[in-house]
Design an enzyme around this catalytic site. Sequence first.
Site, PDB file in Angstrom:
ATOM      1  N   TYR A  42       0.839  -1.203   0.000  1.00 43.44           N
ATOM      2  CA  TYR A  42       0.000   0.000   0.000  1.00 43.44           C
ATOM      3  C   TYR A  42       0.876   1.256   0.000  1.00 43.44           C
ATOM      4  O   TYR A  42       0.674   2.164  -0.810  1.00 43.44           O
ATOM      5  CB  TYR A  42      -0.944   0.004   1.203  1.00 43.44           C
ATOM      6  CG  TYR A  42      -1.792   1.258   1.264  1.00 43.44           C
ATOM      7  CD1 TYR A  42      -2.867   1.432   0.404  1.00 43.44           C
ATOM      8  CD2 TYR A  42      -1.499   2.267   2.177  1.00 43.44           C
ATOM      9  CE1 TYR A  42      -3.634   2.583   0.450  1.00 43.44           C
ATOM     10  CE2 TYR A  42      -2.265   3.420   2.236  1.00 43.44           C
ATOM     11  CZ  TYR A  42      -3.331   3.578   1.372  1.00 43.44           C
ATOM     12  OH  TYR A  42      -4.086   4.724   1.413  1.00 43.44           O
ATOM     13  N   LYS A  46       1.269   4.148  -2.992  1.00 44.85           N
ATOM     14  CA  LYS A  46       1.023   5.573  -2.760  1.00 44.85           C
ATOM     15  C   LYS A  46       2.277   6.403  -3.069  1.00 44.85           C
ATOM     16  O   LYS A  46       2.167   7.505  -3.614  1.00 44.85           O
ATOM     17  CB  LYS A  46       0.554   5.814  -1.324  1.00 44.85           C
ATOM     18  CG  LYS A  46      -0.790   5.174  -1.005  1.00 44.85           C
ATOM     19  CD  LYS A  46      -1.916   5.711  -1.868  1.00 44.85           C
ATOM     20  CE  LYS A  46      -2.514   6.941  -1.251  1.00 44.85           C
ATOM     21  NZ  LYS A  46      -3.717   7.432  -1.944  1.00 44.85           N
TER      22      LYS A  46
END
Length: 175
Positions: A42, A46
């Site tokens: 994750y 990002k």
Amino acid sequence: GTAAVAAAAAGRRLVHLSTDLVFDGTRGRYREDDPVAPVNSYGRSKAEAERVCAETHGSPTIVRTTLIYGGGEPGPQERLAREGTRFFEDEIRSPVQVGDLAEAVLELVELEVHGPLHVAGAEDVSRYDFALLLGADAARIERARTTPDRAPNVSLDSSRAAGLLRTRLRGVHDV
């Protein structure tokens, strides 16, 4: 990337929302100029999105934020606290109230702020303590320790944003 291309082509501002999980969590109180070093997929996705926005648009505002709570309907943090689950007592974050974040983003649309900007709450708390503040029953939740794929302290230093914005970024105890 598509939004960055479209905004750049139209000569428009771009405010991209990112996360505190772009950092490795080894020390906390991260500032905007600290190097990103995510520890999980994750965070890596990002960080890549931040890179693409910066390269494609040229001058976006990249808002790094964290645990969002306090909307009209219970969000993920509130739901987890009410359901009872495991919460990390050694994972430190800077939770932000959704209204504070929304007001700050609306202000940023009008300002010429480029690059990363940390927009998070004024207090750092563990995920466990945050769950208790959200109303979790201590008897129904489990204390846990972070694992290698979790960043232990990704608290954000939002002092730059506090100096630029009229919106007050309150801590969880103030909210």
